[in-house]
Design a protein around this motif. Structure first.
Motif, PDB file in Angstrom:
ATOM      1  N   LYS A  66       0.930  -1.394  -0.108  1.00 46.65           N
ATOM      2  CA  LYS A  66      -0.052   0.023   0.071  1.00 46.65           C
ATOM      3  C   LYS A  66       0.806   1.202   0.058  1.00 46.65           C
ATOM      4  O   LYS A  66       0.725   2.312  -0.448  1.00 46.65           O
ATOM      5  CB  LYS A  66      -0.720   0.099   1.306  1.00 46.65           C
ATOM      6  CG  LYS A  66      -2.089  -1.076   1.155  1.00 46.65           C
ATOM      7  CD  LYS A  66      -2.819  -0.882   2.472  1.00 46.65           C
ATOM      8  CE  LYS A  66      -3.984  -2.151   2.550  1.00 46.65           C
ATOM      9  NZ  LYS A  66      -4.887  -1.879   3.867  1.00 46.65           N
ATOM     10  N   ASP A  67       2.062   1.332   1.073  1.00 46.47           N
ATOM     11  CA  ASP A  67       2.817   2.370   0.972  1.00 46.47           C
ATOM     12  C   ASP A  67       3.477   2.408  -0.301  1.00 46.47           C
ATOM     13  O   ASP A  67       3.697   3.820  -0.872  1.00 46.47           O
ATOM     14  CB  ASP A  67       3.936   2.310   1.983  1.00 46.47           C
ATOM     15  CG  ASP A  67       3.188   2.041   3.643  1.00 46.47           C
ATOM     16  OD1 ASP A  67       1.900   2.940   3.776  1.00 46.47           O
ATOM     17  OD2 ASP A  67       3.994   2.058   4.536  1.00 46.47           O
ATOM     18  N   GLY A  68       3.979   1.385  -1.136  1.00 49.62           N
ATOM     19  CA  GLY A  68       4.450   1.789  -2.379  1.00 49.62           C
ATOM     20  C   GLY A  68       3.567   2.207  -3.313  1.00 49.62           C
ATOM     21  O   GLY A  68       3.937   3.259  -4.037  1.00 49.62           O
ATOM     22  N   ILE A  69       2.407   1.925  -3.452  1.00 52.79           N
ATOM     23  CA  ILE A  69       1.490   2.351  -4.306  1.00 52.79           C
ATOM     24  C   ILE A  69       1.264   3.893  -4.289  1.00 52.79           C
ATOM     25  O   ILE A  69       1.369   4.541  -5.172  1.00 52.79           O
ATOM     26  CB  ILE A  69       0.100   1.455  -4.354  1.00 52.79           C
ATOM     27  CG1 ILE A  69       0.163   0.055  -4.858  1.00 52.79           C
ATOM     28  CG2 ILE A  69      -1.096   2.304  -5.143  1.00 52.79           C
ATOM     29  CD1 ILE A  69      -1.066  -0.758  -4.482  1.00 52.79           C
ATOM     30  N   ASN A  70       1.008   4.302  -2.928  1.00 52.32           N
ATOM     31  CA  ASN A  70       0.922   5.640  -2.614  1.00 52.32           C
ATOM     32  C   ASN A  70       2.241   6.656  -3.021  1.00 52.32           C
ATOM     33  O   ASN A  70       2.144   7.528  -3.504  1.00 52.32           O
ATOM     34  CB  ASN A  70       0.469   5.770  -1.199  1.00 52.32           C
ATOM     35  CG  ASN A  70      -0.784   5.317  -0.875  1.00 52.32           C
ATOM     36  OD1 ASN A  70      -1.648   5.256  -1.647  1.00 52.32           O
ATOM     37  ND2 ASN A  70      -0.741   4.792   0.257  1.00 52.32           N
ATOM     38  N   LYS A  71       3.203   5.869  -2.883  1.00 51.43           N
ATOM     39  CA  LYS A  71       4.388   6.555  -3.057  1.00 51.43           C
ATOM     40  C   LYS A  71       4.827   6.972  -4.384  1.00 51.43           C
ATOM     41  O   LYS A  71       5.208   8.002  -5.051  1.00 51.43           O
ATOM     42  CB  LYS A  71       5.780   6.057  -2.397  1.00 51.43           C
ATOM     43  CG  LYS A  71       6.961   6.600  -2.742  1.00 51.43           C
ATOM     44  CD  LYS A  71       8.234   5.832  -2.505  1.00 51.43           C
ATOM     45  CE  LYS A  71       9.642   6.607  -2.592  1.00 51.43           C
ATOM     46  NZ  LYS A  71      10.614   5.732  -2.024  1.00 51.43           N
TER      47      LYS A  71
END
Length: 332
Positions: free
Chosen positions: A92-97
């Motif tokens: 999730k954090d990677g997608i947001n970044k």
């Protein structure tokens, strides 16, 4: 870091830091051993608890008070989903970044064979549900994980790569072959399609790729023989997509044959080599898709093998038989 094989040298997390400024922005996430085991399980597609919770939240937001609570207390017979909270959060954090949409792959290859399962019919992912569906449904991913574990003996060396999603014209992707640190051959990456603009700009493209190689890659990649893919967005704007082993078992030669490439390697002199650039000069018609062998429905394979008729004949016969059974049931 000690790299013990050509395959490891081409593993994304081992080269990205060297060429970050000349690559598509990416995030690399180690895959926990329990996630690897889940992906290799030959079982019904059960998505992790984090996906189920996200789906339930979305359903609740849309449905509001209209949810049917009559059966809320009934025991569930469904298989309990696994849970990977840390890995799911990293996704999730990677997608947001990376702006909310990503292209996914493993250390070496992407799950192209499973693109049919997503809503976009592509490797574009905007949620962890998209990612888990692709990873769990792909034979290519299973092959790479198995190779990593049983050939390289490293279960903790598996990574998922999230790349910032970009719309890329496949007519501007190229595969480049390097022998003895010298660029010897270039092929259009999408070798099944004729692109008219390539014939008009062929020599300009070759010069730009050659200059890019000399300025940004040669002497920095740890192997003498290797293959790299690039995308050319516009004149003198090139990005590295991937590296692959100079190996017929791991890399497609596209518009070359491995016989062609090995002959070039044998005849390579110390002088500046002549780069051979191959493109399709005309529309080739229908060319078999090498990805088509993955994910072909087993029911269709069984039907095709059930007699001398064609697969389509068998499908039609099967549909007619099912329709006949339904009519017979209605008569009773």
């Amino acid at each position: 870091m000690i790299i013990t094989s050509d395959t490891e040298a081409c593993s994304f997390q081992n080269w990205y830091h060297l060429f970050k400024d000349h690559s598509i922005e990416s995030v690399t996430i180690p895959i926990d051993e329990n996630v690897v085991n889940y992906l290799l399980e030959d079982s019904t597609l059960v998505l992790p608890e984090e996906v189920c919770n996200t789906s339930s939240e979305r359903w609740s937001e849309h449905e509001g008070d209209s949810l049917d609570l009559d059966h809320a207390d009934e025991p569930s017979s469904e298989i309990k989903p696994p849970s990977f909270p840390s890995f799911s959060k990293a996704l999730k954090d990677g997608i947001n970044k990376l702006g909310g949409a990503v292209f996914i792959k493993l250390n070496w290859r992407a799950p192209q064979d499973a693109a049919w399962i997503t809503s976009t019919k592509s490797l574009k992912c905007t949620s962890i549900e998209d990612i888990y569906l692709l990873l769990k449904s792909s034979d290519i991913i299973t092959e790479d994980l198995t190779y990593n574990i049983y050939r390289l003996g490293k279960k903790d060396n598996c990574h998922i790569v999230l790349k910032r999603w970009q719309e890329i014209d496949p007519g501007n992707e190229f595969r480049c072959f390097v022998c003895k640190q010298q660029l010897i051959a270039i092929s259009q990456r999408d070798y099944k399609i004729y692109y008219g603009h390539l014939a008009q700009t062929k020599y300009q493209i070759m010069e730009e790729i050659s200059a890019f190689f000399k300025e940004n890659i040669t002497g920095k990649f740890p192997l003498s023989n290797y293959v790299f893919d690039i995308v050319r967005y516009s004149s003198n704007r090139i990005k590295i997509v991937d590296f692959s082993p100079f190996d017929p078992l791991r890399t497609l030669p596209l518009l070359f044959t491995w016989g062609d490439l090995c002959a070039m390697e044998r005849n390579l002199s110390a002088e500046m080599p002549t780069i051979e650039f191959r493109i399709l000069g005309e529309d080739p018609g229908i060319i078999p898709n090498p990805i088509a062998r993955y994910g072909f429905p087993q029911d269709i394979i069984n039907l095709s093998a059930s007699g001398n008729n064609s697969a389509m004949d068998n499908i039609i016969s099967e549909v007619e038989a099912q329709a006949s059974d339904e009519r017979n049931e209605e008569d009773f």
